[in-house]
Design an enzyme around this catalytic site. Structure first.
Site, PDB file in Angstrom:
ATOM      1  N   VAL A  41       0.867  -1.186   0.049  1.00 49.65           N
ATOM      2  CA  VAL A  41       0.030   0.084   0.085  1.00 49.65           C
ATOM      3  C   VAL A  41       0.852   1.291   0.001  1.00 49.65           C
ATOM      4  O   VAL A  41       1.756   1.382   0.859  1.00 49.65           O
ATOM      5  CB  VAL A  41      -0.858   0.121   1.208  1.00 49.65           C
ATOM      6  CG1 VAL A  41      -1.821   1.401   1.424  1.00 49.65           C
ATOM      7  CG2 VAL A  41      -1.734  -1.467   1.306  1.00 49.65           C
ATOM      8  N   GLY A 476     -35.656 -31.244   3.395  1.00 53.44           N
ATOM      9  CA  GLY A 476     -36.098 -30.602   4.419  1.00 53.44           C
ATOM     10  C   GLY A 476     -35.535 -30.492   5.710  1.00 53.44           C
ATOM     11  O   GLY A 476     -34.508 -31.251   5.772  1.00 53.44           O
ATOM     12  N   LEU A 477     -35.867 -29.671   6.661  1.00 52.92           N
ATOM     13  CA  LEU A 477     -35.288 -29.728   8.056  1.00 52.92           C
ATOM     14  C   LEU A 477     -35.423 -30.808   8.803  1.00 52.92           C
ATOM     15  O   LEU A 477     -36.434 -31.692   8.306  1.00 52.92           O
ATOM     16  CB  LEU A 477     -36.040 -28.456   8.860  1.00 52.92           C
ATOM     17  CG  LEU A 477     -35.829 -27.208   8.422  1.00 52.92           C
ATOM     18  CD1 LEU A 477     -36.700 -26.128   9.166  1.00 52.92           C
ATOM     19  CD2 LEU A 477     -34.316 -26.708   8.596  1.00 52.92           C
ATOM     20  N   SER A 478     -34.694 -31.085   9.858  1.00 51.63           N
ATOM     21  CA  SER A 478     -34.926 -32.464  10.772  1.00 51.63           C
ATOM     22  C   SER A 478     -36.271 -31.960  11.322  1.00 51.63           C
ATOM     23  O   SER A 478     -36.633 -30.990  11.915  1.00 51.63           O
ATOM     24  CB  SER A 478     -33.673 -32.229  11.689  1.00 51.63           C
ATOM     25  OG  SER A 478     -34.058 -33.473  12.562  1.00 51.63           O
ATOM     26  N   SER A 550     -29.988 -32.771   3.300  1.00 48.91           N
ATOM     27  CA  SER A 550     -29.206 -32.136   2.255  1.00 48.91           C
ATOM     28  C   SER A 550     -29.314 -30.263   2.195  1.00 48.91           C
ATOM     29  O   SER A 550     -30.088 -30.077   1.227  1.00 48.91           O
ATOM     30  CB  SER A 550     -29.687 -32.434   0.787  1.00 48.91           C
ATOM     31  OG  SER A 550     -31.050 -32.642   0.735  1.00 48.91           O
TER      32      SER A 550
END
Length: 639
Positions: A41, A476-478, A550
């Site tokens: 820089v 889908g969710l647990s 998933s």
């Protein structure tokens, strides 16, 4: 208005007034050098380029007036011209006095044309520096004479060496601020030479300069009588450009477009990467290996007797052989290699780290394939050149890893061919470029492992079972009810005499995937393995039902890409988090809330809901049996 009448820099060239045609012809046939300025820089990169533009008479009078006014308002040089403002065009750059994006500028001298890229010095913008360096023939690495060799100096030097820039200029800048002390210059050159040798840089050209004062930029400086080397412009005008080296290599042209304007013409268009081509040359198209002979080399301005590296042309063949975008046309007797597994060096450019096992798009020349990256063998510490063990690559990290592609890629090692050896990785969901890389060599197993053809194929398996094989992918969710609904669907299909198999998340983790945990990397590998198993079962003619959280879209799309179009049915079991948590059949949410279960989807690990699933069921509104019946109605008629 600024008076430039007596400024020798702005005196009109005599040849323009004497013979304009000769002047234009002379400039038309100049060679082109692409180079970058890089370093830490505030080392003066933008100021140096501004000085080059000024000294090469590439600034119009109105620009000079604006520059003078801006220098007084926002410049950093008092009442003097701040040349950096010619390049730092973004408002944020001017406010902070730094370079953020890569700025490209064109200028020319009597002997050569130039395209220069001003690359940012901040570590967080290293990805931008890679962009500028990818096409450069030469790199000017600036060092502030007051500060010496810094971390970013090492990082940028290593990257330049890594991507094959052989011509390096070490420009020790701001010599005016150290009273043009030769001892300071010699000390910096010595320190840099030791570092350069340690990373394999064989040679570089060092010169003391002042971008602000103009010392050793376009001529020798009276302030450095002890320096006997070339000035910067002199060196830039005489160094060998990369294109001349490329022309001596074997012919390679990635096909960008099949040119078919009418029934009487068929040609293959692209930019020649290396070598040369002319009518009568024997060529080979890869990866198919088909051969033919060149009949014409066509351009917009007419046919050529010969075309060389760096030219865009359309090549016509004597034979009607298959050739399309992504193929590579090469000289027949020395073709490049084809493989699907490689050792590679990767520079990670994304804020989100590398996901080991996730499928990315790999773009190599005009080829686009799906690729997965294995856990890196090591990352490189640019300060010590130490090889560090890592599990992934973070932003700006440089590592060595193996890459596997879903089909054969035509390539050459990056050291031999930038076009066929350099690649980028693209996130399949966001389309963001996440990495740049260099292929080093193909793995031996890539040549030794071949697909074995069998007489009974997937179509025969499906015909025997009298059905169209598919993957019904429940996500889908647990606690959403995936396994319950998938079980109901399989029972219905069984009553319809369909041949099925249900892969359940928990069941698979008892055997095939029992070695995997629940980190993001392990989740990705879990779905990759399940996808491969599902593909094998579909090839056997089965209707495969999978019930997995998933959580990541990228992995679901990866499984979809394994199958023919229409054979992957994404079924979103849509259940709100609060409803799924209230059910908590397995007590997992309670453990996750208590901190006893890490990386649990919906709590401390994200779930990416499907955007356009083929089927959606709402388990708040439907019972498992109603959801299963709805799915069957959507799938019918199944065969």
């Amino acid at each position: 208005m600024t008076d430039t009448t007596n400024d020798p820099v702005y005196v009109t060239e005599a040849l323009i007034a004497e013979d304009i045609d000769a002047y234009l012809d002379q400039h038309q046939h100049k060679t082109m050098l692409r180079f970058i300025t890089c370093g830490s820089v505030d080392d003066g990169k933008s100021t140096l380029i501004g000085r080059l533009l000024y000294d090469s008479k590439m600034i119009f009078e109105d620009q000079l007036d604006a520059l003078t006014a801006d220098s007084k308002k926002v410049g950093t040089q008092g009442q003097d011209i701040d040349f950096a403002l010619l390049v730092d065009g973004l408002a944020a750059e001017r406010e902070q006095g730094i370079t953020i994006d890569v700025a490209y500028r064109f200028f020319n001298t009597e002997k050569r044309k130039f395209i220069v890229a001003d690359c940012p010095g901040h570590e967080q913008y290293t990805r931008n520096m890679i962009t500028g360096a990818s096409t450069a023939d030469l790199a000017v690495i600036l060092i502030d004479a007051r500060k010496g060799v810094l971390v970013q100096t090492r990082r940028h030097s290593y990257l330049c060496h890594l991507i094959g820039i052989k011509n390096l200029v070490l420009a020790v800048n701001k010599m005016d601020l150290v009273d043009y002390d030769q001892a300071v210059f010699d000390g910096i050159v010595k320190d840099y030479a030791e570092f350069a040798k340690s990373i394999g840089i064989e040679s570089f050209t060092a010169m003391p300069i002042s971008g602000f004062k103009g010392d050793n930029i376009i001529g020798p400086s009276e302030n450095t009588p002890w320096y006997k080397g070339p000035n910067l412009i002199e060196h830039l005008e005489t160094v060998e450009v990369l294109s001349s080296e490329d022309q001596a290599k074997p012919f390679r042209m990635p096909v960008q477009w099949v040119n078919r304007p009418n029934l009487d013409f068929r040609g293959f268009s692209g930019l020649i990467a290396t070598g040369s081509v002319k009518p009568g040359d024997a060529i080979r198209v890869l990866p198919s290996g088909k051969t033919s002979t060149v009949t014409r080399v066509v351009t917009l301005d007419g046919d050529l007797d010969e075309a060389v590296a760096g030219q865009s042309v359309t090549v016509c063949f004597a034979d009607e052989i298959d050739c399309s975008r992504g193929d590579v046309i090469s000289v027949a007797d020395t073709p490049p290699q084809s493989a699907d597994q490689f050792e590679s060096t990767i520079v990670w450019l994304n804020d989100e780290p590398l996901h080991v096992g996730r499928a990315y798009w790999l773009k190599l020349g005009t080829q686009m394939v799906s690729a997965t990256v294995q856990q890196p063998k090591y990352a490189v510490n640019v300060n010590t050149m130490e090889h560090v063990a890592v599990k992934t690559l973070e932003l700006n990290a440089i590592g060595v890893a193996q890459i596997s592609t879903d089909k054969q890629v035509v390539f050459e090692p990056y050291a031999d061919n930038r076009t066929l050896g350099g690649f980028i990785l693209i996130d399949k969901i966001t389309n963001a470029t996440v990495a740049a890389g260099m292929l080093q060599f193909s793995l031996r197993r890539a040549q030794n492992v071949h697909w074995q053809a069998t007489d009974i194929d997937r179509n025969e398996h499906a015909r025997l079972k009298n059905q169209t094989p598919k993957v019904l992918w429940f996500t889908g969710l647990s606690g959403s009810g995936k396994s319950t609904i998938a079980n109901e669907v399989e029972k219905s299909l069984n009553l319809m005499n369909r041949h099925t198999f249900l892969l359940d998340g928990d069941n698979v983790r008892h055997g095939l995937n029992k070695d995997l945990g629940f980190t993001e990397a392990d989740r990705i590998e879990n779905i990759r393995r399940v996808g491969e198993v599902a593909k094998l079962m579909v090839d056997a003619g089965l209707i495969v039902l999978t019930a997995f959280i998933s959580p990541f879209r990228a992995e679901r799309e990866m499984v979809r890409s394994l199958l023919p179009e229409g054979e992957f049915i994404e079924i979103f079991v849509d259940t709100p988090l609060d409803v799924a948590e209230a059910r908590d059949v397995k007590g997992l949410y309670k453990k996750a809330r208590a901190g006893d279960l890490k990386n649990f989807t919906g709590i401390d690990s994200p779930y990416e809901a499907p955007v356009n699933p083929e089927i959606r069921v709402n388990t708040v509104e439907m019972t498992p049996q109603e959801a299963a019946a709805h799915i069957i109605r959507q799938l019918m008629p199944l065969k």
